[in-house]
Design an enzyme around this catalytic site. Structure first.
Site, mmCIF file in Angstrom:
data_model
loop_
_atom_site.group_PDB
_atom_site.id
_atom_site.type_symbol
_atom_site.label_atom_id
_atom_site.label_comp_id
_atom_site.label_asym_id
_atom_site.label_seq_id
_atom_site.Cartn_x
_atom_site.Cartn_y
_atom_site.Cartn_z
ATOM 1 N N TYR A 53 0.830 -1.217 0.000
ATOM 2 C CA TYR A 53 0.000 0.000 0.000
ATOM 3 C C TYR A 53 0.859 1.260 0.000
ATOM 4 C CZ TYR A 53 -4.129 -2.845 0.374
ATOM 5 O OH TYR A 53 -5.123 -3.754 0.100
ATOM 6 N N ARG A 56 1.337 1.887 -3.546
ATOM 7 C CA ARG A 56 0.117 2.426 -4.160
ATOM 8 C C ARG A 56 -0.064 3.906 -3.772
ATOM 9 N NH1 ARG A 56 1.022 -1.770 -5.384
ATOM 10 N NH2 ARG A 56 1.732 -0.523 -7.113
ATOM 11 N N ASN A 87 -13.075 2.532 -5.390
ATOM 12 C CA ASN A 87 -11.657 2.854 -5.524
ATOM 13 C C ASN A 87 -11.117 3.520 -4.272
ATOM 14 O OD1 ASN A 87 -12.001 1.865 -8.037
ATOM 15 N ND2 ASN A 87 -12.029 3.845 -9.072
ATOM 16 N N VAL A 88 -9.842 3.240 -3.992
ATOM 17 C CA VAL A 88 -9.203 3.814 -2.808
ATOM 18 C C VAL A 88 -8.303 4.988 -3.191
ATOM 19 C CG1 VAL A 88 -9.384 1.673 -1.502
ATOM 20 C CG2 VAL A 88 -7.329 2.071 -2.865
ATOM 21 N N HIS A 104 -14.620 1.152 -0.064
ATOM 22 C CA HIS A 104 -13.526 0.251 0.325
ATOM 23 C C HIS A 104 -12.357 0.981 0.965
ATOM 24 C CE1 HIS A 104 -15.143 -2.915 -2.754
ATOM 25 N NE2 HIS A 104 -15.842 -2.853 -1.652
ATOM 26 N N GLY A 169 -16.830 0.972 -14.992
ATOM 27 C CA GLY A 169 -15.546 0.302 -14.795
ATOM 28 C C GLY A 169 -15.470 -0.625 -13.604
ATOM 29 N N THR A 170 -16.440 -1.490 -13.471
ATOM 30 C CA THR A 170 -16.347 -2.505 -12.417
ATOM 31 C C THR A 170 -16.788 -3.850 -12.974
ATOM 32 O OG1 THR A 170 -17.202 -3.273 -10.281
ATOM 33 C CG2 THR A 170 -18.576 -1.696 -11.486
HETATM 34 P P1 OAD Z 1 -11.989 -5.180 -11.408
HETATM 35 O O1 OAD Z 1 -10.519 -5.204 -11.691
HETATM 36 O O2 OAD Z 1 -12.616 -6.424 -10.904
HETATM 37 O O3 OAD Z 1 -12.760 -4.743 -12.711
HETATM 38 C C1 OAD Z 1 -12.296 -3.686 -13.482
HETATM 39 C C2 OAD Z 1 -13.293 -3.413 -14.589
HETATM 40 O O4 OAD Z 1 -12.826 -2.264 -15.276
HETATM 41 C C3 OAD Z 1 -13.437 -4.552 -15.594
HETATM 42 O O5 OAD Z 1 -14.814 -4.829 -15.794
HETATM 43 C C4 OAD Z 1 -12.808 -3.962 -16.859
HETATM 44 O O6 OAD Z 1 -13.459 -4.415 -18.045
HETATM 45 C C5 OAD Z 1 -13.030 -2.485 -16.653
HETATM 46 N N1 OAD Z 1 -12.128 -1.593 -17.396
HETATM 47 C C6 OAD Z 1 -10.874 -1.831 -17.843
HETATM 48 N N2 OAD Z 1 -10.399 -0.751 -18.483
HETATM 49 C C7 OAD Z 1 -11.364 0.200 -18.436
HETATM 50 C C8 OAD Z 1 -11.487 1.550 -18.907
HETATM 51 N N3 OAD Z 1 -10.512 2.151 -19.572
HETATM 52 N N4 OAD Z 1 -12.639 2.200 -18.653
HETATM 53 C C9 OAD Z 1 -13.657 1.617 -17.969
HETATM 54 N N5 OAD Z 1 -13.597 0.364 -17.501
HETATM 55 C C10 OAD Z 1 -12.474 -0.342 -17.724
HETATM 56 O O7 OAD Z 1 -12.227 -3.957 -10.395
HETATM 57 P P2 OAD Z 1 -13.465 -3.672 -9.416
HETATM 58 O O8 OAD Z 1 -14.735 -4.196 -9.989
HETATM 59 O O9 OAD Z 1 -13.387 -2.228 -9.074
HETATM 60 O O10 OAD Z 1 -11.527 -4.286 -3.322
HETATM 61 O O11 OAD Z 1 -13.043 -4.527 -8.158
HETATM 62 C C11 OAD Z 1 -13.829 -4.465 -7.004
HETATM 63 C C12 OAD Z 1 -12.998 -4.631 -5.760
HETATM 64 O O12 OAD Z 1 -12.202 -5.803 -5.843
HETATM 65 C C13 OAD Z 1 -12.003 -3.543 -5.525
HETATM 66 O O13 OAD Z 1 -12.554 -2.395 -4.911
HETATM 67 C C14 OAD Z 1 -10.999 -4.180 -4.632
HETATM 68 C C15 OAD Z 1 -10.887 -5.510 -5.328
HETATM 69 O O14 OAD Z 1 -10.472 -6.529 -4.556
HETATM 70 C C16 OAD Z 1 -10.712 -4.120 -2.272
HETATM 71 O O15 OAD Z 1 -9.534 -3.828 -2.369
HETATM 72 C C17 OAD Z 1 -11.398 -4.300 -0.977
#
Ligand code: OAD
Length: 232
Positions: A53, A56, A87-88, A104, A169-170
């Site tokens: 971290y 990061r 996002n953090v 988070h 973007g999730t």
């Molecule tokens: P992910 O890494 O699981 O998903 C990222 C998403 O962003 C995917 O669906 C990609 O297709 C998309 N993506 C990639 N490039 C992009 C762009 N240029 N524009 C828009 N979208 C794009 O991330 P999260 O869903 O945020 O938790 O993950 C959720 C949680 O899992 C996080 O908050 C974290 C992690 O473990 C903790 O740290 C507690």
């Protein structure tokens, strides 16, 4: 339409140069996510977790908001905007958005390992031996896997009052964050911006998918808003 709720994930910050979690073979900056983002990982190797971290946090000083963050911030001129981010990082803040819930946690905060309410603003490294005023070790103010998400009840209430929900973007893999859009009012449109959108099966609200990155996708969304697509 008055109130827009944004639910943002790692893809929101991808164009700023911050890696997503699940796009690189299940590794996060070369680490198994569980080894750096779980209480078990912390128990096993706190120095590794702090170092991870710290890197990061240092990276945050080198990155800037992208067009997507900026377009969300600009919508505040005309709408009530609430951001609920997984996002953090602090890129929504840097872009000028005002109402942000960090589900988070936040990289720029440290907390006591014994007391989740003992929170400090923290810009530099957290090291072993850095303590709260009671001599208790500090850790990153991040919600790790298996830990409670204290902001969820408030985030649910916010979704219930939305006129438009925009998910950006999730991968929708992590709960309870992934469930929030389901709390939007019955007729509230939900827009999902992601170049590789996850399947959403069970949403009763009308769903519109923009299969593009955050910046391009936000530009498309703004065109739709201006064209009155979401006016009741
Ligand atoms: P992910 O890494 O699981 O998903 C990222 C998403 O962003 C995917 O669906 C990609 O297709 C998309 N993506 C990639 N490039 C992009 C762009 N240029 N524009 C828009 N979208 C794009 O991330 P999260 O869903 O945020 O938790 O993950 C959720 C949680 O899992 C996080 O908050 C974290 C992690 O473990 C903790 O740290 C507690």
């Amino acid at each position: 339409m008055n109130k827009i709720v944004f639910l943002t994930g790692a893809g929101m910050s991808a164009e700023s140069g911050i890696s997503t979690f699940r796009d690189a073979d299940g590794l996060w900056e070369g680490h198994d996510v569980m080894s750096v983002a779980s209480p078990e990982g912390w128990e096993a190797n706190p120095a590794l977790v702090l170092d991870f971290y710290n890197q990061r946090r240092a990276q945050l000083k080198t990155v800037q908001p992208n067009k997507g963050h900026e377009l969300i911030a600009a919508l505040e001129q005309d709408y009530q905007v609430q951001i609920i981010t997984q996002n953090v990082d602090n890129l929504h803040e840097k872009a000028g958005s005002k109402n942000i819930i960090h589900l988070h946690g936040e990289l720029l905060k440290a907390r006591s390992i014994d007391n989740p309410h003992q929170i400090y603003h923290w810009e530099n490294d957290i090291n072993l031996g850095d303590t709260d005023q009671n001599g208790i070790q500090l850790r990153p103010h991040i919600v790790w896997f298996g830990e409670a998400v204290p902001e969820i009840p408030y985030a649910i209430e916010v979704n219930k009052t939305a006129d438009l929900v925009v998910v950006v973007g999730t991968s929708l893999q992590v709960y309870p964050a992934a469930s929030l859009m389901h709390y939007a009012p019955f007729r509230c449109p939900v827009v999902y911006i992601d170049p590789k959108p996850a399947e959403i099966y069970d949403l009763i609200q009308p769903l519109h998918i923009i299969a593009k990155g955050a910046s391009e996708g936000m530009q498309e969304l703004i065109k739709w808003i201006k064209a009155g697509k979401f006016n009741a």
